[in-house]
Every structure is written in C-alpha cells, then in structure tokens.
Design an enzyme around this catalytic site. Structure first.
Site, PDB file in Angstrom:
ATOM      1  N   ASP A   8       0.807  -1.221   0.000  1.00  0.00           N
ATOM      2  CA  ASP A   8       0.000   0.000   0.000  1.00  0.00           C
ATOM      3  C   ASP A   8       0.836   1.264   0.000  1.00  0.00           C
ATOM      4  O   ASP A   8       0.337   2.353  -0.260  1.00  0.00           O
ATOM      5  CB  ASP A   8      -0.839   0.044   1.283  1.00  0.00           C
TER       6      ASP A   8
HETATM    7  C1  GLC Z   1      -0.814   2.675   5.827  1.00  0.00           C
HETATM    8  C2  GLC Z   1      -0.046   1.517   6.422  1.00  0.00           C
HETATM    9  C3  GLC Z   1      -0.183   0.298   5.605  1.00  0.00           C
HETATM   10  C4  GLC Z   1      -1.642   0.045   5.382  1.00  0.00           C
HETATM   11  C5  GLC Z   1      -2.329   1.279   4.783  1.00  0.00           C
HETATM   12  C6  GLC Z   1      -3.800   1.053   4.626  1.00  0.00           C
HETATM   13  O1  GLC Z   1      -0.287   2.988   4.603  1.00  0.00           O
HETATM   14  O2  GLC Z   1       1.315   1.812   6.540  1.00  0.00           O
HETATM   15  O3  GLC Z   1       0.415  -0.789   6.255  1.00  0.00           O
HETATM   16  O4  GLC Z   1      -1.782  -1.010   4.499  1.00  0.00           O
HETATM   17  O5  GLC Z   1      -2.129   2.372   5.606  1.00  0.00           O
HETATM   18  O6  GLC Z   1      -4.419   2.032   3.902  1.00  0.00           O
HETATM   19  C1  GLC Z   2      -1.549  -3.664   5.441  1.00  0.00           C
HETATM   20  C2  GLC Z   2      -2.771  -3.746   4.558  1.00  0.00           C
HETATM   21  C3  GLC Z   2      -2.569  -4.678   3.402  1.00  0.00           C
HETATM   22  C4  GLC Z   2      -1.308  -4.360   2.673  1.00  0.00           C
HETATM   23  C5  GLC Z   2      -0.129  -4.316   3.621  1.00  0.00           C
HETATM   24  C6  GLC Z   2       1.131  -3.870   2.943  1.00  0.00           C
HETATM   25  O1  GLC Z   2      -1.395  -4.835   6.162  1.00  0.00           O
HETATM   26  O2  GLC Z   2      -3.892  -4.150   5.300  1.00  0.00           O
HETATM   27  O3  GLC Z   2      -3.664  -4.615   2.518  1.00  0.00           O
HETATM   28  O4  GLC Z   2      -1.122  -5.315   1.685  1.00  0.00           O
HETATM   29  O5  GLC Z   2      -0.401  -3.423   4.682  1.00  0.00           O
HETATM   30  O6  GLC Z   2       1.123  -2.528   2.651  1.00  0.00           O
END
Ligand code: GLC
Ligand code: GLC
Length: 806
Positions: A483
């Site tokens: 993300d």
């Molecule tokens: C933030 C977190 C990430 C998560 C995302 C969800 O970027 O660091 O881990 O997946 O929020 O939107």
């Molecule tokens: C968080 C989010 C997941 C994403 C991950 C890596 O765990 O929930 O959707 O893949 O972060 O960013």
C-alpha cells in the site's frame, strides 16, 4: 523473557502477570457479536461493525492504554480490587489470565478471596457473558460488595468520539430490576438497543458516570465504591454507564457465582415500544432467560469448546516439535478465524472506525480459513466479488454492515482483482464445490448487473491484460500489495493520503509483483477454465500468462534478483542500481512461487539474495537498504523512519511467500528456517523484545535499521495469519488441497523428523504419516502404492490411510 506459558492441552496462553509489555488481547465471538479483551479485561464490544454498532466505549491513546472494558470491583473492608487487576489496579496476591479459543478466564486472589471471571460470547447469540465466581478461601466470614461497570458507546464510534455538542444530550436508559437498558437514539431511528444485566437482585445501581465516579476521579477509584453506596441514577445525557452493586456474605469455604450479561437486540420497527417511550423488552428478556443460571452458562461454555475442538480437528499435526504443534493445531487456525471475522477493522491497533473489510485483505484471509467453515467462506467470496466494478477493477474496501464499497478510498489498487481469483480457486480446491462459479453476482452491488462469479474472475484476469505498461508488465495503479509503494502519488503536503492523492493511476508505473501474481493466479484461473469451463479459454489465458512471464524475465530481472517495479519515469525500483531500496522481498517470493525464470535458476538466485540482504534474527525484511530520505516518486514507503513498516521492517505477511517459494525450488531447510524466524511461538522467549502477544502474528517487527530492532507492532489483524498457515500446512508439511483431491508432497527438513497429519477433507478423514525410510519414496494409500502425489477423492465418509515416504 516470558510473561506466561502455553497450556496446549487446554488450548490456552496463560499470562502470569498483568504487566505485559503491551496489553495482550483475545477476541470473543465468532459471528456477529464480538468483543476484544485484554489481559486486564479491557477492550470493547460491537455488533457486526466496529464503527456503526459499537456497544461499549474504548479510548485509543488512553493512559493506561486499556482501561475500561469489563470492570469488576470487589470491596473487602478497606481494600478494593479487581480480579483482572484493572480497573482497581490494586496489587493482587495472585493473578492469572488464560486466553483461550473465544474466551478469557481471569483468576485473581486477594486477602483470602478468590475471584474467577470467565468471559465469552455464546455460539449463535448476540451477547457477552461474564461469569464471576467468588470463593472465600480464608478462615473468616467475608462481607463483600461487588460492583460491575461498563461504559456505553453511543453506537457510532466516530460520532461518539467527535460530536460532543450532540452526544452529551442524547444518552437515554431504562432500568428495570437488575437490567440496565441502553436506548440512546432508539426513540428516533434506531431499532436496536443493548442491555447489561446480572442474574441476582441488586443492592443498587448507577447509570450516570459522573455520579458513579465522582468529580475528578478515574476508574480506579469511584466515589460510590469508596462510600460503599450506589447513586441509583438514571442518566439523561452526559456519559451513560451501567453499574450494579451486589452485597454478599461468604462463610469460610463458601462460593457464590453471578452471571453478568451484556446483550444486543434488534426489534421489529412496528413493535419498538411497549408503551409510550418504553422500549419493547421482549427480545432482551428472551436472551436473558437463555443464560441466567450457572448451568446454562456452563452448557454454553461447553458448546463453545466443542465447536472449537471440532474446527481444530480438521487439520491436526503430531510432530516432535511442541512449538510447531501448538502453532499448527491451535494458534495459526485461531488467528485465521479472527482475521476472517475482523479483516483489518478492530484491534488494539486498528480503531474499528477506519478501514472496514479490505478487498485484498479479506481475499487472502480466506486462504487460511477455507477449511474451517466453508459455507461462510463461500458467502464472503460473493460479498467481496459484489464490490467489483464492471471493468474488473474493484473497490478497495467495504463496510461489513452495509457490504457496500467504500467510496472514500475507491479503487485503483491493481493487485486487488487477482486476489479474487486466488481465494475462489482455493475455495474450490478445498470443497470441490464449483457451483460457486455459477453464482449470480452483481457488479458494484447494482441490482440487475448480476453475472456468474466466473465472469468476475474473467474480468479480474482481463483487467491485468488490459492494463499493461511500457515493458508489458502490469500497471501498478495507486499501489499493489504494498500500500505504501505509491508510484503515481507525488504528494508534497502533509496530511494528504498517499493512497488516494495524485494522478494515482498513471500509464507508466509498473509492478513486477503483480506480474508474479498474474503468472501464479492466471495459471490457477486457466486450471479452473480447463476443469469447469472451456479449454480454449484456458489456452488463451495461458498464452497471456506466457507473455507476462516473458516480459518479467526480460524486464523484471535485475541480475541477482527480481526488480520491484518501474516508477512513473520508468526508472527501476528495487534494483542494484538504486542507492537505497535495492532489493524488495515481494517479487522474490511471488515470482519464484510462480516459477518465473525457473529454467534459468532465477528462483535460486533470488532466494540467495534474500538471504544475503534481508534475513535477520526475527524474519525477513521487506527491503534493503531502507530509505533515509523522502522520495516523492515512491510515496509512503519512504515516509517511515528506517526499519519500520513498509520501509525495511519485517512485514511478516510476506515472509511466508519466501518460505513457500523455497519449497517451490525444493529448499526445505530454507523454507522451515524462514517459517520459524518470525513465528510467534518461536519468539516467546524474547517477549521483552518482541513485546506483542507470543501466540499470534503481528503485522510488523522492526528491522535492523530501526531504533527498536525486534519490536513488533500491530498484533492480530494481518494477512500473515492465513499465509503462514498455508505455508506450513500446505507447502512445508505438504498436505495440499487440489482441484482433483488431496495432495501429499512434503518439503520438510530432516530435523523435523517423522510426523503425522489428520485431515478432514471433502467429507473423508485422512490419516497421513510422513516418514523417512532409506531407499523409499512415494505414497501408499490404504496400503497400495499410488502414482504422483494426489489422492483420488474417495466416496464421502471414507477413512483414508496414507503413508508418505520421503
Ligand atoms: C498505511 C499503512 C499500511 C496500510 C495502509 C492502509 O499505509 O502503513 O500498512 O496497508 O495504511 O491504507
Ligand atoms: C496492510 C494492509 C494490506 C497491505 C499491507 C502492505 O497490512 O492491510 O492490505 O497489503 O499493509 O502494505
């Protein structure tokens, strides 16, 4: 250092001090009514949706950080204490918290009084039961006063924490006998209320928090308790609570038991009131009647235990390693149930008010849940597919209560569609139920747009095929699985969402990770076509897979490892040419799993590079070296201080990908080594460093470049739960469902020794023994040798004895 121990026979983790480094929590409830409960009984309850139907209040960022929840006080002369240590905070003579499968039991002792508090949500009902058993172990008669207390949340947890100009005027309650009804907003648009009751006559009650606590006092020291009184208040506005006062006399050796029940009911709209302003209590009384005796509560507790015994009997391992057995037989599967239920919504790190159910998260959670309750898995797949758009892309999240896509975040995460293929294929491999492919499923929940689920999968595949970049690799969109790799965002101002800001779906930035996914799940889709659809379609999909595979070998290989991506300028991300972020874990795992460049030895090289660059004491880091400055062209990934989260922590979710990848290239030692490094039970001895619960995975463990190397965060709600179970149960121990039946193909290091697995699968019971015998290999099924590793599906109800020689 440890703060407790595993009690495997009872499937519990026993915490022996309230002073754990962080609250160590558990989840109550399996379907609808849920509670979070810490090792000091903090936490909160909600019905289906932690944002829209929050029943009890919880303050994130509070001090102490888990005060509240289920509050019980025992006043014994001048000493007031709590069986779970908090809220009273009085030192106990002894304390124990047992987190089990859907329940938590506290035992606190003070001055010869023993109090046992059992908390659980009974199967099939929307309530939490708290049974409090008090025994006088002293030689004197004890005059005790018990106070209970919960604090109501005014339903919508976001409004509850924001809109005080309204909130402080709307609280409404009714009190009848020992039951306190919370009916805020019921007189207008709500058709649900909650109640808190006890199965005994009370000596007093309070529902007005300020009267209960007194001015400028906190939960550890309520004025009513100090005075031994109750205000008998019926709150109007302000801060509604529910507190009972119970006086009891216990002779030496005598024991008394109370059942407290926190319930939620819905009332038909045309029968909301029994008289003007008085709520219809019939459904509450029915629910109260089900659990108002010790015997009824004991029966419900037993039913819960049997439910879990049955579920955990579906995959059961006997090996020489206690740590492995307890993870496989208990905690992996338990955490998979929790992530299935919660996605990433409600934990001590996720407030329950932000993300609902994530598309990719829920699809992956299903991978570890499928075997437990396949009917619920099936329904979930349809719910998820229903937020997909006609062009194959999807909303990124949906609210569990409404099941509608979340417009705030929208779509554009280009890995999302492929996870739908992954979980549907896994569902069919588990159940053999291909009828799901015909299930009429809408796009974006629009009535009339229904198409068979197979068409959704087809559009998922086509979405990737239709959205490729300059190198013939899939476009990344707003982000892929990571993300925080936001290659089309370019945010310069604080507070902008990295996920939704900017052009976001640019035509250049490409993801090698999605390429790996496409090869793996494209082939799984082709298999579905071949088995249940058309051979022509299977061929044409394999052809598309071939193209992306070729593009990845040509443009996605950096020489010693797979590249991560190309950014919006077509510059390489995750290349030896980069100064920071030279190597990323995700494509090493996924492209190797997908078999990309297998003939050229890419998988072996990629995993050797992982060992060289990324493996540390507690797992495999997500990238190296960490970004030390903000890169506007990379986004959130470079916003975290080095060693945390997506910037170089062990992001545990992707560790199993490397482990599975190792099994794909036949490296059993590496597969198990990677599995073990981040596995919570294997880290129990360093709990003072790890800090989060030793019985479940956390989303991240700080990496070597972090200030607090080894410290974990974000426990419980992580895709690691599902992937770690898939890794150990299917790839390493080798018991893997396929479209044609159960396959047994272990990839285990010799140190693990012989083991056996019992597996219930498609209505039959398999007893599988894996053994090393010099000069022997292959399978015998009921004594007869079989070709290959797949056991043809027998008639349902069969018992199948399998011996696998390795
Ligand atoms: C933030 C977190 C990430 C998560 C995302 C969800 O970027 O660091 O881990 O997946 O929020 O939107
Ligand atoms: C968080 C989010 C997941 C994403 C991950 C890596 O765990 O929930 O959707 O893949 O972060 O960013």
């Amino acid at each position: 250092m440890k703060y407790g121990y595993f009690d495997d026979d009872r499937r519990e983790y026993v915490i022996t001090t309230p002073a754990t480094p962080l609250p160590w929590i558990n989840y109550l409830g399996n379907d609808g009514f849920y509670g979070l409960i810490s090792n000091t009984a903090g936490g909160y309850d909600f019905y289906r949706d932690a944002k829209l139907r929050r029943i009890t209040r919880f303050r994130y960022n509070n001090v102490p950080n888990d005060i509240g929840g289920r509050m019980y006080y025992i006043k014994d002369g001048g000493c007031t204490w709590s069986p779970s240590f908090l809220p009273a905070g009085t030192e106990l003579d002894s304390y124990e918290c047992r987190h089990g499968m859907g329940y938590t039991v506290f035992t606190g002792k003070k001055n010869g009084v023993n109090a046992k508090l059992t908390a659980f949500v009974p199967l099939g009902d929307a309530c939490e039961l708290n049974r409090l058993e008090i025994t006088n172990d002293s030689s004197e008669t004890k005059e005790l006063t018990i106070y209970s207390c919960i604090e109501w949340c005014l339903w919508n947890a976001v409004d509850d924490a924001n809109n005080y100009q309204r909130n402080l005027s709307i609280g409404e309650l009714e009190v009848v006998g020992s039951t306190i009804y919370h009916k805020t907003e019921f007189r207008e648009r709500r058709d649900h209320y909650a109640f808190f009751t006890v199965n005994a006559d009370v000596n007093g009650f309070d529902t007005d928090r300020d009267v209960f606590l007194g001015a400028r006092r906190a939960w550890d020291d309520p004025i009513q308790i100090e005075n031994g009184t109750s205000g008998n208040t019926v709150a109007s506005g302000w801060y509604p609570i529910a507190s009972h006062q119970l006086k009891l006399t216990l002779a030496p050796g005598e024991k008394k038991s109370y059942v407290f029940q926190l319930g939620y009911v819905e009332v038909p709209r045309d029968r909301k009131f029994e008289s003007k302003g008085v709520i219809n209590k019939a459904p509450a009384l029915a629910l109260i009647g089900k659990y108002n005796t010790d015997a009824r509560v004991e029966a419900a507790f037993k039913a819960l235990a049997e439910y879990w015994s049955d579920l955990l009997g579906i995959y059961h391992l006997e090996s020489g390693s206690d740590k492995l057995n307890r993870m496989v037989n208990i905690w992996h599967q338990y955490q998979c149930m929790v992530t299935f239920n919660m996605s990433r919504s409600a934990s001590y790190w996720e407030t329950g008010t932000g993300r609902g159910m994530g598309f990719r998260d829920s699809c992956q959670d299903l991978l570890g849940f499928m075997h437990l309750v396949p009917d619920r898995a099936r329904a979930r797949i349809i719910d998820i597919a229903s937020i997909q758009f006609e062009n194959g892309s999807t909303y990124h999240q949906y609210q569990p209560l409404t099941k509608r896509g979340n417009a705030d975040i929208g779509g554009g995460f280009n890995d999302d569609p492929l996870w739908l293929v992954a979980c549907t294929a896994a569902y069919i491999r588990e159940t053999g139920d291909a009828t799901i492919l015909e299930h009429p499923t809408p796009f974006n929940n629009v009535e009339g747009s229904e198409k068979p689920l197979m068409e959704h999968l087809r559009r998922s595949i086509n979405f990737i095929v239709n959205n490729k970049g300059p190198h013939g690799l899939p476009l990344i969109g707003r982000a892929d699985w990571n993300d925080c790799l936001n290659l089309n965002c370019f945010s310069e101002e604080p507070g902008e969402s990295f996920q939704t800001f900017g052009p976001s779906e640019g035509p250049v930035a490409e993801s090698v990770f999605i390429a790996g996914m496409f090869v793996k799940y494209g082939l799984e889709y082709a298999d579905l076509c071949e088995h249940f659809g058309s051979k022509d379609e299977a061929d044409s999909v394999r052809n598309e897979v071939g193209k992306i595979k070729k593009a990845t070998e040509e443009y996605g290989w950096d020489g010693e490892w797979f590249l991560r991506a190309y950014d919006a300028y077509s510059h390489k991300v995750g290349s030896n040419e980069c100064e920071e972020g030279k190597i990323f874990i995700e494509p090493q795992g996924f492209c190797t799993m997908a078999g990309i460049g297998q003939e050229k030895g890419y998988g072996r090289k990629a995993l050797d590079s992982v060992k060289k660059w990324l493996v540390n004491d507690y797992g495999v880091e997500i990238l190296a070296p960490c970004y030390t400055t903000y890169h506007v062209e990379l986004g959130e990934i470079s916003s975290y201080p080095p060693g945390y989260k997506e910037n170089g922590a062990i992001f545990t979710h992707n560790n199993p990908w490397v482990s599975v990848a190792a099994t794909v290239i036949g490296d059993a030692e590496m597969a198990f080594d990677i599995y073990r490094r981040s596995c919570p039970a294997f880290l129990e001895d360093v709990s003072e460093i790890h800090r989060t619960e030793p019985y479940v995975y956390s989303q991240m463990i700080a990496g070597r470049e972090a200030v607090h190397y080894g410290e974990a965060k974000n426990s419980f709600l992580t895709g690691t739960a599902a992937w770690a179970f898939v890794d150990i149960s299917q790839a390493i121990l080798g018991v893997q469902p396929t479209l044609d039946g159960l396959s047994v193909k272990p990839c285990v290091p010799a140190e693990l020794g012989d083991y056996s697995v019992t597996r219930r699968y498609r209505g039959s019971l398999y007893n599988i023994r894996v053994t090393r015998e010099a000069g022997r290999s292959g399978l015998t099924v009921n004594g007869a040798p079989v070709e290959g590793s797949v056991i043809p599906v027998p008639a349902a109800g069969s018992r199948v004895d399998v011996v696998c020689y390795i």
